[in-house]
Design a protein around this motif. Structure first.
Motif, PDB file in Angstrom:
ATOM      1  N   GLY A  10      13.209 -30.411 -14.183  1.00  0.00           N
ATOM      2  CA  GLY A  10      13.270 -29.963 -12.796  1.00  0.00           C
ATOM      3  C   GLY A  10      12.914 -28.505 -12.601  1.00  0.00           C
ATOM      4  N   SER A  13      16.319 -23.806 -13.254  1.00  0.00           N
ATOM      5  CA  SER A  13      17.172 -22.626 -13.035  1.00  0.00           C
ATOM      6  C   SER A  13      18.184 -22.461 -14.168  1.00  0.00           C
ATOM      7  N   ALA A  82      18.875 -29.500 -19.863  1.00  0.00           N
ATOM      8  CA  ALA A  82      19.179 -28.728 -18.654  1.00  0.00           C
ATOM      9  C   ALA A  82      18.396 -29.349 -17.501  1.00  0.00           C
ATOM     10  N   GLY A  83      18.971 -30.411 -16.911  1.00  0.00           N
ATOM     11  CA  GLY A  83      18.255 -31.123 -15.859  1.00  0.00           C
ATOM     12  C   GLY A  83      17.139 -31.984 -16.424  1.00  0.00           C
ATOM     13  N   ILE A 103      24.336 -30.983 -19.528  1.00  0.00           N
ATOM     14  CA  ILE A 103      25.223 -30.611 -18.420  1.00  0.00           C
ATOM     15  C   ILE A 103      25.046 -31.631 -17.309  1.00  0.00           C
ATOM     16  N   HIS A 104      26.161 -32.082 -16.773  1.00  0.00           N
ATOM     17  CA  HIS A 104      26.136 -33.053 -15.679  1.00  0.00           C
ATOM     18  C   HIS A 104      26.812 -32.426 -14.461  1.00  0.00           C
ATOM     19  N   GLN A 171      26.088 -25.661  -8.689  1.00  0.00           N
ATOM     20  CA  GLN A 171      25.063 -24.889  -9.401  1.00  0.00           C
ATOM     21  C   GLN A 171      25.587 -23.520  -9.818  1.00  0.00           C
TER      22      GLN A 171
HETATM   23  C1  GAR Z   1      21.439 -29.483 -12.652  1.00  0.00           C
HETATM   24  O1  GAR Z   1      22.310 -29.494 -11.565  1.00  0.00           O
HETATM   25  C2  GAR Z   1      21.935 -30.438 -13.719  1.00  0.00           C
HETATM   26  O2  GAR Z   1      23.331 -30.517 -13.795  1.00  0.00           O
HETATM   27  C3  GAR Z   1      21.346 -31.733 -13.245  1.00  0.00           C
HETATM   28  O3  GAR Z   1      20.068 -31.389 -12.802  1.00  0.00           O
HETATM   29  C4  GAR Z   1      20.096 -30.065 -12.262  1.00  0.00           C
HETATM   30  C5  GAR Z   1      18.917 -29.274 -12.824  1.00  0.00           C
HETATM   31  O4  GAR Z   1      18.788 -28.048 -12.154  1.00  0.00           O
HETATM   32  N1  GAR Z   1      21.326 -32.691 -14.320  1.00  0.00           N
HETATM   33  C6  GAR Z   1      21.510 -33.997 -14.135  1.00  0.00           C
HETATM   34  O5  GAR Z   1      21.683 -34.499 -13.058  1.00  0.00           O
HETATM   35  C7  GAR Z   1      21.445 -34.806 -15.423  1.00  0.00           C
HETATM   36  N2  GAR Z   1      21.929 -36.143 -15.211  1.00  0.00           N
HETATM   37  P1  GAR Z   1      17.782 -26.939 -12.705  1.00  0.00           P
HETATM   38  O6  GAR Z   1      16.446 -27.610 -12.994  1.00  0.00           O
HETATM   39  O7  GAR Z   1      17.679 -25.944 -11.594  1.00  0.00           O
HETATM   40  O8  GAR Z   1      18.395 -26.345 -13.950  1.00  0.00           O
END
Ligand code: GAR
Length: 189
Positions: A10, A13, A82-83, A103-104, A171
């Motif tokens: 994703g 961050s 991480a996502g 991390i969930h 977050q």
């Molecule tokens: C985070 O909130 C993480 O906990 C979640 O995706 C987001 C990624 O944010 N993960 C899940 O849902 C895994 N099942 P980021 O790309 O900004 O770090």
């Protein structure tokens, strides 16, 4: 030097916060960022941070051992999700026992499992009328969100909170705690 690989699908961050936090320490490096998505925000961040990126597709990830081999060749000590939205292949989990963490964005075992990721989690939390949510950092096994819990932190959810409000508060917890928990785990390896 301990070597970390981050998997992200994703915006990245969390990956960026982790990298920032760990640049201060000379005995840990983010060796590699791996992603299934060429459009993911994490790719731009990795470039800015001068961290090498490996992109892979479904076939490579699930039907070859190229990713595992690369992680082994690069002598990765800890794999950080991480996502990252794909299930880890069992061959990979077995190659890195107790060396993969995730991390969930909720308080597992609630609001976990297939399809429970990102925004869907916060929508479900609000729909269920929960009074709190939070983060769970856990070891990764072959099933979504079921590995042993390492750390949890909580935040209140009020009746007027939208899923976006919950997402913002969660977050904040992620950015505050994930880098620190990772540093502690690496120090104990
Ligand atoms: C985070 O909130 C993480 O906990 C979640 O995706 C987001 C990624 O944010 N993960 C899940 O849902 C895994 N099942 P980021 O790309 O900004 O770090």
């Amino acid at each position: 030097t301990r070597r970390i690989a981050i998997f992200a699908s994703g915006s990245g961050s969390n990956a960026e916060k982790i990298a920032e936090h760990l640049t201060n320490s000379t005995d840990v490096e983010i060796t590699l960022i791996l992603s299934n998505s060429p459009k993911a925000g994490v790719i731009d961040r990795a470039r800015r941070l001068h961290i090498p990126v490996l992109l892979f597709d479904r076939t490579t990830f699930y039907e070859s051992s190229r990713v595992i081999r690369l992680l082994q060749e690069q002598q990765i000590d800890l794999i950080v999700l991480a996502g990252f939205m794909w299930l880890m292949p069992s061959e990979l989990v077995q190659a890195f026992p107790n060396r993969i963490i995730n991390i969930h964005p909720a308080l597992l075992p609630k609001f976990g499992g297939k399809g429970m990721y990102g925004h869907f989690v916060h929508e479900a939390v609000v729909a269920a009328g929960e009074t709190e949510s939070g983060i769970t950092i856990h070891y990764v096994n072959e099933r979504y969100d079921e590995g042993q819990v390492i750390f949890q932190a909580r935040c209140p959810v009020t009746p007027t909170d939208s899923p976006e409000d919950v997402a913002r508060n969660v977050q904040k917890l992620e950015h505050e705690h994930y880098p620190r928990v990772i540093a502690d785990l690496v120090a104990a390896l």
